[in-house]
Design a protein around this motif. Structure first.
Motif, PDB file in Angstrom:
ATOM      1  N   ASN A   1      14.398 -91.327  46.585  1.00  0.00           N
ATOM      2  CA  ASN A   1      15.775 -91.449  47.359  1.00  0.00           C
ATOM      3  C   ASN A   1      16.234 -92.775  47.979  1.00  0.00           C
ATOM      4  OD1 ASN A   1      14.072 -90.975  49.409  1.00  0.00           O
ATOM      5  ND2 ASN A   1      15.460 -89.808  50.670  1.00  0.00           N
ATOM      6  N   ASP A   2      15.413 -93.945  47.454  1.00  0.00           N
ATOM      7  CA  ASP A   2      15.876 -95.071  47.966  1.00  0.00           C
ATOM      8  C   ASP A   2      15.903 -95.156  49.547  1.00  0.00           C
ATOM      9  OD1 ASP A   2      16.012 -97.637  47.512  1.00  0.00           O
ATOM     10  OD2 ASP A   2      18.465 -97.457  47.327  1.00  0.00           O
ATOM     11  N   PRO A   3      14.706 -94.735  50.475  1.00  0.00           N
ATOM     12  CA  PRO A   3      15.289 -94.482  51.533  1.00  0.00           C
ATOM     13  C   PRO A   3      15.239 -95.877  52.397  1.00  0.00           C
ATOM     14  CG  PRO A   3      12.938 -94.018  51.143  1.00  0.00           C
ATOM     15  CD  PRO A   3      13.847 -94.313  49.925  1.00  0.00           C
ATOM     16  N   ASP A   4      15.695 -96.064  53.675  1.00  0.00           N
ATOM     17  CA  ASP A   4      15.788 -96.887  54.328  1.00  0.00           C
ATOM     18  C   ASP A   4      14.402 -97.068  55.152  1.00  0.00           C
ATOM     19  OD1 ASP A   4      18.295 -97.726  53.501  1.00  0.00           O
ATOM     20  OD2 ASP A   4      19.462 -96.582  55.161  1.00  0.00           O
ATOM     21  N   LEU A   5      14.063 -95.890  55.533  1.00  0.00           N
ATOM     22  CA  LEU A   5      12.731 -95.926  56.398  1.00  0.00           C
ATOM     23  C   LEU A   5      11.610 -94.721  55.572  1.00  0.00           C
ATOM     24  CD1 LEU A   5      11.230 -95.910  59.045  1.00  0.00           C
ATOM     25  CD2 LEU A   5      12.200 -93.749  59.652  1.00  0.00           C
ATOM     26  N   LEU A   6      10.546 -95.589  55.288  1.00  0.00           N
ATOM     27  CA  LEU A   6       9.728 -94.851  54.218  1.00  0.00           C
ATOM     28  C   LEU A   6       8.566 -94.644  55.096  1.00  0.00           C
ATOM     29  CD1 LEU A   6       8.798 -94.302  51.604  1.00  0.00           C
ATOM     30  CD2 LEU A   6       8.181 -96.552  51.026  1.00  0.00           C
ATOM     31  N   LEU A   7       8.094 -93.233  55.365  1.00  0.00           N
ATOM     32  CA  LEU A   7       6.661 -92.976  56.067  1.00  0.00           C
ATOM     33  C   LEU A   7       5.589 -92.414  55.141  1.00  0.00           C
ATOM     34  CD1 LEU A   7       8.766 -90.390  58.096  1.00  0.00           C
ATOM     35  CD2 LEU A   7       8.163 -92.672  58.724  1.00  0.00           C
ATOM     36  N   LEU A   8       4.592 -93.518  55.326  1.00  0.00           N
ATOM     37  CA  LEU A   8       3.430 -92.950  54.420  1.00  0.00           C
ATOM     38  C   LEU A   8       2.290 -92.684  55.132  1.00  0.00           C
ATOM     39  CD1 LEU A   8       4.055 -96.033  51.992  1.00  0.00           C
ATOM     40  CD2 LEU A   8       4.629 -93.689  51.397  1.00  0.00           C
ATOM     41  N   ASP A   9       1.858 -91.751  54.927  1.00  0.00           N
ATOM     42  CA  ASP A   9       0.659 -90.901  55.959  1.00  0.00           C
ATOM     43  C   ASP A   9      -0.794 -91.247  55.043  1.00  0.00           C
ATOM     44  OD1 ASP A   9      -0.866 -89.923  57.663  1.00  0.00           O
ATOM     45  OD2 ASP A   9      -0.288 -88.023  56.924  1.00  0.00           O
ATOM     46  N   GLU A  10      -1.422 -92.433  55.415  1.00  0.00           N
ATOM     47  CA  GLU A  10      -2.737 -92.683  54.649  1.00  0.00           C
ATOM     48  C   GLU A  10      -2.446 -92.600  52.911  1.00  0.00           C
ATOM     49  OE1 GLU A  10      -6.250 -90.400  56.390  1.00  0.00           O
ATOM     50  OE2 GLU A  10      -4.994 -90.211  58.068  1.00  0.00           O
ATOM     51  N   PRO A  11      -1.577 -93.446  52.682  1.00  0.00           N
ATOM     52  CA  PRO A  11      -1.198 -93.282  51.131  1.00  0.00           C
ATOM     53  C   PRO A  11      -2.395 -94.010  50.197  1.00  0.00           C
ATOM     54  CG  PRO A  11       0.092 -95.053  52.121  1.00  0.00           C
ATOM     55  CD  PRO A  11      -0.609 -94.367  53.359  1.00  0.00           C
ATOM     56  N   LEU A  12      -3.229 -95.067  50.833  1.00  0.00           N
ATOM     57  CA  LEU A  12      -4.213 -95.847  50.122  1.00  0.00           C
ATOM     58  C   LEU A  12      -5.335 -95.010  49.965  1.00  0.00           C
ATOM     59  CD1 LEU A  12      -3.103 -99.156  51.913  1.00  0.00           C
ATOM     60  CD2 LEU A  12      -2.243 -98.365  49.826  1.00  0.00           C
ATOM     61  N   ASN A  13      -5.544 -94.127  50.825  1.00  0.00           N
ATOM     62  CA  ASN A  13      -6.692 -93.391  50.734  1.00  0.00           C
ATOM     63  C   ASN A  13      -7.074 -92.733  49.184  1.00  0.00           C
ATOM     64  OD1 ASN A  13      -7.538 -93.158  53.263  1.00  0.00           O
ATOM     65  ND2 ASN A  13      -7.306 -90.995  53.795  1.00  0.00           N
ATOM     66  N   GLY A  14      -8.315 -93.396  48.852  1.00  0.00           N
ATOM     67  CA  GLY A  14      -8.633 -92.648  47.619  1.00  0.00           C
ATOM     68  C   GLY A  14      -8.055 -93.622  46.223  1.00  0.00           C
ATOM     69  N   MET A  15      -7.418 -94.632  46.586  1.00  0.00           N
ATOM     70  CA  MET A  15      -6.775 -95.430  45.451  1.00  0.00           C
ATOM     71  C   MET A  15      -8.105 -96.550  45.266  1.00  0.00           C
ATOM     72  SD  MET A  15      -2.902 -96.493  46.231  1.00  0.00           S
ATOM     73  CE  MET A  15      -1.748 -94.864  46.426  1.00  0.00           C
ATOM     74  N   ASP A  16      -8.004 -96.771  44.084  1.00  0.00           N
ATOM     75  CA  ASP A  16      -8.941 -97.979  43.794  1.00  0.00           C
ATOM     76  C   ASP A  16      -8.202 -99.380  43.988  1.00  0.00           C
ATOM     77  OD1 ASP A  16      -7.248 -99.343  41.496  1.00  0.00           O
ATOM     78  OD2 ASP A  16      -7.354 -97.308  40.641  1.00  0.00           O
ATOM     79  N   PRO A  17      -9.123-100.532  44.412  1.00  0.00           N
ATOM     80  CA  PRO A  17      -8.495-101.784  44.840  1.00  0.00           C
ATOM     81  C   PRO A  17      -7.361-102.441  44.012  1.00  0.00           C
ATOM     82  CG  PRO A  17     -10.924-101.609  44.772  1.00  0.00           C
ATOM     83  CD  PRO A  17     -10.599-100.340  43.674  1.00  0.00           C
ATOM     84  N   VAL A  18      -7.252-102.284  42.677  1.00  0.00           N
ATOM     85  CA  VAL A  18      -6.237-102.680  41.999  1.00  0.00           C
ATOM     86  C   VAL A  18      -4.882-102.024  42.302  1.00  0.00           C
ATOM     87  CG1 VAL A  18      -5.143-103.222  39.805  1.00  0.00           C
ATOM     88  CG2 VAL A  18      -7.595-103.486  39.945  1.00  0.00           C
ATOM     89  N   SER A  19      -5.040-100.577  42.264  1.00  0.00           N
ATOM     90  CA  SER A  19      -3.901 -99.759  42.800  1.00  0.00           C
ATOM     91  C   SER A  19      -3.308-100.149  44.322  1.00  0.00           C
ATOM     92  CB  SER A  19      -4.062 -98.425  42.683  1.00  0.00           C
ATOM     93  OG  SER A  19      -4.735 -97.852  41.500  1.00  0.00           O
ATOM     94  N   VAL A  20      -4.417-100.348  45.233  1.00  0.00           N
ATOM     95  CA  VAL A  20      -4.132-100.830  46.602  1.00  0.00           C
ATOM     96  C   VAL A  20      -3.601-101.904  46.604  1.00  0.00           C
ATOM     97  CG1 VAL A  20      -5.087-101.651  48.782  1.00  0.00           C
ATOM     98  CG2 VAL A  20      -6.124 -99.498  47.632  1.00  0.00           C
ATOM     99  N   ALA A  21      -3.933-103.017  45.958  1.00  0.00           N
ATOM    100  CA  ALA A  21      -2.914-104.172  45.643  1.00  0.00           C
ATOM    101  C   ALA A  21      -1.613-104.056  45.305  1.00  0.00           C
ATOM    102  CB  ALA A  21      -3.869-105.293  45.111  1.00  0.00           C
TER     103      ALA A  21
END
Ligand SMILES: Nc1ncnc2c1ncn2[C@@H]1O[C@H](COP(=O)(O)OP(=O)(O)OP(=O)(O)O)[C@@H](O)[C@H]1O
Length: 248
Positions: free
Chosen positions: A149-169
């Motif tokens: 929804n193209d938000p002005d404020l993005l809230l991300l709760d532990e989004p990087l958990n379980g992601m591989d290093p390339v995805s994290v980057a």
């Protein structure tokens, strides 16, 4: 002074005898990425849920762009996107159809969805059913869903958990681009290290309480080249030993 995009004031929230949040207060300035860091059970998800109005605080107030968020004032959340705990995806639908569902509600064009899909490098699997996704793939589509929804404020709760290093980057690069375009991001993590090279500042939380940078710096105790992660761990350990926040 410019009104902060997010103002959290004296939030208290209990679940039965568990005091999940105690007088949590902080402000987030527009165009920044702020890390909300704390150990398991610190209150990170509850803070995010209170900000989005999913969970009502017992006491306290949340303002988004100067407007108080209440159950009656949910229009203030139009400019907010969130990924909290598990991504809310329909498993029998494709990732694309999940994005499309939210995009239609928000009035987002297919071109914009495609832009997000490309930015987050989801093309390889976005047309497959979500039930075939790994955890990391679901997290990445969850981030896309929060952005749709193209938000002005993005809230991300532990989004990087379980992601591989390339995805994290890749995700970090996209978040930095968003910040540079004037968006604001509040992102939670268990560790300072996970957010390195991404955030402009940190908010520390332990056992439902804000921990000030000053309190953490006193843990440096004369150390040469003190490490923020280690110092916060020392503070957490000391508070645990002292039984701070334990229910009597
Ligand atoms: N619905 C609920 N009912 C009862 N207790 C809850 C509920 N939601 C959260 N809690 C409690 O509130 C406290 C804060 O939980 P919260 O999920 O916000 O922590 P967190 O920092 O996100 O933890 P984690 O990193 O493990 O996800 C914990 O003690 C948790 O057990």
């Amino acid at each position: 002074m410019e009104t902060p995009i997010l103002q959290v004031s004296n939030i208290n929230k209990s679940f039965g005898r568990v005091r999940a949040l105690r007088d949590v207060s902080f402000a987030v300035t527009r165009g920044t990425i702020i890390g909300l860091v704390g150990p398991n059970g610190a209150g990170k998800s509850t803070t995010m849920k209170v900000i989005t109005g999913v969970t009502a605080p017992d006491v306290g107030e949340v303002q988004v762009a100067g407007e108080t968020v209440t159950m009656q004032q949910r229009h203030t959340l139009v400019r907010v996107g969130a990924l909290i705990e598990n991504p809310g995806l329909y498993s029998y639908m494709t990732g694309w159809d999940n994005l499309k569902l939210y995009a239609d509600v928000a009035g987002t064009s297919d071109d914009k969805i495609n832009e997000i899909v490309t930015q987050l490098d989801l093309a390889e699997f976005i047309n497959k059913k979500v039930k075939t996704y790994s955890w990391g793939m679901k997290q990445r589509v969850g981030v896309a869903l929060a952005m749709v929804n193209d938000p002005d404020l993005l809230l991300l709760d532990e989004p990087l958990n379980g992601m591989d290093p390339v995805s994290v980057a890749e995700v970090k690069a996209v978040l930095r681009e968003w910040r540079d375009a004037g968006k604001t991001i509040l992102i939670s993590s268990h560790t300072v290290r996970d957010l390195e090279g991404l955030v402009d500042d940190y908010i520390f939380i332990d056992r439902g309480e804000n921990i000030s940078r000053d309190e953490i710096l006193t843990a440096a105790d004369g150390k040469v080249d003190p490490d923020l992660e280690e110092m916060f761990a020392d503070v957490i350990a000391r508070r645990k030993q002292q039984g701070v926040g334990d229910v009597d």
